[in-house]
Design a protein around this motif. Structure first.
Motif, short mmCIF file in Angstrom:
data_model
loop_
_atom_site.label_atom_id
_atom_site.label_comp_id
_atom_site.label_asym_id
_atom_site.label_seq_id
_atom_site.Cartn_x
_atom_site.Cartn_y
_atom_site.Cartn_z
N SER A 252 0.83 -1.20 0.00
CA SER A 252 0.00 0.00 0.00
C SER A 252 0.87 1.25 0.00
N LYS A 253 1.95 1.23 0.76
CA LYS A 253 2.86 2.37 0.85
C LYS A 253 3.42 2.74 -0.51
N TYR A 254 3.75 1.74 -1.31
CA TYR A 254 4.36 1.99 -2.63
C TYR A 254 3.33 2.00 -3.76
N GLY A 255 2.06 1.95 -3.39
CA GLY A 255 1.00 2.05 -4.40
C GLY A 255 0.78 0.79 -5.20
N TYR A 288 3.54 -5.73 -11.66
CA TYR A 288 2.73 -4.61 -11.22
C TYR A 288 3.60 -3.36 -11.09
N PHE A 289 3.10 -2.24 -11.64
CA PHE A 289 3.83 -0.98 -11.58
C PHE A 289 2.96 0.07 -10.89
N SER A 290 3.61 0.97 -10.19
CA SER A 290 2.89 2.12 -9.63
C SER A 290 3.73 3.37 -9.82
N TYR A 299 7.58 2.22 -8.95
CA TYR A 299 7.82 0.98 -8.20
C TYR A 299 7.28 -0.21 -8.98
N LEU A 300 7.93 -1.33 -8.75
CA LEU A 300 7.61 -2.55 -9.50
C LEU A 300 7.68 -3.75 -8.57
N CYS A 301 6.73 -4.65 -8.74
CA CYS A 301 6.74 -5.90 -7.99
C CYS A 301 6.24 -7.02 -8.90
N PHE A 302 6.90 -8.17 -8.84
CA PHE A 302 6.46 -9.34 -9.59
C PHE A 302 5.43 -10.10 -8.74
N TYR A 309 10.85 -3.18 -6.20
CA TYR A 309 11.97 -2.53 -6.89
C TYR A 309 11.62 -1.07 -7.18
N ALA A 310 12.65 -0.25 -7.23
CA ALA A 310 12.50 1.14 -7.63
C ALA A 310 13.13 1.32 -9.01
N ILE A 311 12.35 1.84 -9.95
CA ILE A 311 12.85 2.13 -11.29
C ILE A 311 12.67 3.61 -11.55
N THR A 312 13.36 4.12 -12.56
CA THR A 312 13.27 5.55 -12.86
C THR A 312 11.95 5.88 -13.55
N ALA A 313 11.59 7.14 -13.47
CA ALA A 313 10.37 7.60 -14.15
C ALA A 313 10.50 7.40 -15.66
N GLU A 314 11.72 7.57 -16.17
CA GLU A 314 11.94 7.37 -17.61
C GLU A 314 11.70 5.91 -18.00
N GLU A 315 12.17 4.97 -17.17
CA GLU A 315 11.91 3.56 -17.45
C GLU A 315 10.42 3.28 -17.45
N TYR A 316 9.72 3.88 -16.51
CA TYR A 316 8.27 3.67 -16.43
C TYR A 316 7.59 4.22 -17.69
N GLU A 317 8.01 5.38 -18.15
CA GLU A 317 7.43 5.95 -19.37
C GLU A 317 7.62 5.02 -20.56
N ASN A 318 8.78 4.35 -20.62
CA ASN A 318 9.02 3.40 -21.71
C ASN A 318 8.10 2.19 -21.61
N VAL A 319 7.82 1.76 -20.38
CA VAL A 319 6.93 0.61 -20.18
C VAL A 319 5.50 0.96 -20.58
#
Length: 461
Positions: A252-255, A288-290, A299-302, A309-319
């Motif tokens: 919940s904390k990481y959405g 799952y991404f938030s 943030y990402l979780c399998f 996991y923490a990924i960059t905003a740029e990586e998220y935009e690519n996803v």
């Protein structure tokens, strides 16, 4: 004679090598006894080991076996990568040396007194420790010492295979190495329902293997773009994580309890437990991404994992680039010209019918009784691509239309109409549906080529 000469040369090389090592240590007050060997100096079985301790670069990792599973001694909730540990044991299951130095009086001259690393194996019979010294200056081989006794020179630098950082032992999630992706469903901030169906008969061409299924309609996709998106997921940097034992409160904390994007992958991977080289099994993965607008990371979780996991905003935009518009083929049409019966071209309100003859070598084109040169035009049709994909473009005056009739049982017709949009682009409609914009110059070049072919009909053909 040749064999004796070869043996003599090898013997001389060996003498020189030993002599060089002796000379290297001659500066010391004591010159140790050095012998050449080619034998196993240490072995260990993963089945026998109960604990493993590695020290390197000022860090020490300690793991122990619990119920046949390797655990982090300091935190048993830490998910240890069992394959990573197995590779360490593979490296040390049989250690061979090329030189042995007995009766060592000064270990410091080999770097053993202040080692660059060490590994300790614990079994029911006790412990064994390998200490890693410096490199020999002559042949750049690593000195090691086994259980404080003799010093050896090993051919392979086993220290490279070790880490004292427990973070390197973390069993990080990963996107499977799919030999064949069969489905991909994306919901949330982007939407796609991708299926692999190479035998599907959903369009006028068999050039496509992947489709986006929307409202029972199969829309063809670019295979390279679908696999490129899979590569984007596989290439995500998962080196940074927030926690490896996430609770519901953490999710919940990481959405991640309400993800902004969900990606589910289905595909085939090699079946490790099969004796057949080409045997595969089907696996499913859900990611799952938030993300919150304006933040510098997402943030990402399998599914099934406790690592966030923490990924960059740029990586998220690519996803996020996973909608139909992102995965659609660039080409406006995909035509096999050996299966075309007729082309109808409409320019300035006048329609011209081009017949296609496949009876000889290569296609022959004609208008009425006159042959025309139309191969260049077909190449320009093949080269038509979309600069932007979408259906919400206002079309202006019709500038070029062509219909391609296929030589099949249904006499399938592919209709393309290109309309004015602005000085740089044209609106493109395929079979009555606006699909996006194309470069205006591409349309103009095709229009001119068709016009020229028709005006020059019957000339030098």
């Amino acid at each position: 004679m040749k064999r004796r000469k070869t043996l003599l040369i090898l013997s001389l090389v060996l003498v020189v090598a030993v002599g060089a090592i002796v000379a290297e240590k001659a500066v010391a007050q004591h010159v140790d006894k050095i012998n050449t060997i080619d034998e196993e100096v240490f072995n260990i079985s993963a089945e026998d080991a109960t604990q493993l301790t590695v020290t390197k670069d000022g860090k020490t990792a300690v793991i122990e076996k619990q119920d046949d599973t390797w655990k982090n001694t300091s935190d048993t909730d830490f998910p240890v990568d069992q394959d990573y540990v197995a590779k360490i044991f593979e490296a040390f299951e049989s250690v061979h040396a090329s030189f042995i130095i007995d009766d060592v009086e000064d270990y410091s001259q080999y770097g053993i007194s202040n080692p660059e690393g060490k590994i300790t194996f614990t079994t029911a019979d006790g412990t064994n420790e390998i200490t890693f010294g410096s490199f020999s200056t002559i042949d750049k081989k690593r000195y090691i010492c086994v259980d404080g006794g003799s010093v050896y020179l090993i051919d392979t630098d086993l220290l490279e295979k070790l880490s004292g950082d427990i973070e390197d032992y973390l069993d990080r999630d990963k996107v499977e190495g799919y030999s064949q992706l069969t489905a991909m469903r994306i919901t949330g901030a982007s939407k796609a329902n991708v299926v692999y169906d190479p035998d599907g008969k959903y369009t006028y061409t068999d050039a496509y293997n992947f489709y986006n299924v929307s409202d029972n309609e199969h829309q063809p996709l670019s295979e390279s773009k679908v696999l490129g998106y899979l590569s984007t997921l596989s290439s995500l940097d998962l080196s940074n994580y927030e926690t490896y034992k996430a609770t519901e409160e953490d999710m919940s904390k990481y959405g991640l309890d309400k993800p902004t994007l969900t990606v589910t992958l289905t595909g085939e991977v090699p079946a490790d437990d099969s004796d057949e080289d080409d045997s595969v099994k089907s696996v499913n993965q859900t990611l799952y991404f938030s993300y919150k607008d304006g933040k510098d990371k997402a943030y990402l979780c399998f599914d099934g994992s406790t690592i966030v996991y923490a990924i960059t905003a740029e990586e998220y935009e690519n996803v996020l680039k996973a909608n139909y518009e992102d995965l659609r083929p660039d080409e406006i049409v995909s035509i096999d010209w050996t299966k075309v019966a007729q082309v109808s071209a409409k320019i300035d309100g006048e329609t011209h019918i081009i017949e296609v003859d496949h009876s000889g070598d290569g296609n022959k084109y004609s208008v009425g009784d006159d042959k025309i040169e139309f191969v260049t035009a077909t190449s320009k049709i093949d080269g038509l691509t979309l600069s932007e994909v979408g259906e919400d473009y206002k079309k202006g005056t019709e500038e070029l239309a062509f219909a391609i009739t296929l030589d099949d049982n249904d006499a399938t017709v592919v209709n393309v109409v290109m309309y004015q949009y602005d000085g740089d682009s044209c609106v493109v409609s395929v079979d009555g549906n606006i699909v996006g914009l194309c470069n205006r110059s591409s349309m103009s070049n095709l229009r001119e080529e068709i016009t020229s072919a028709i005006l020059n009909k019957g000339k030098d053909q």
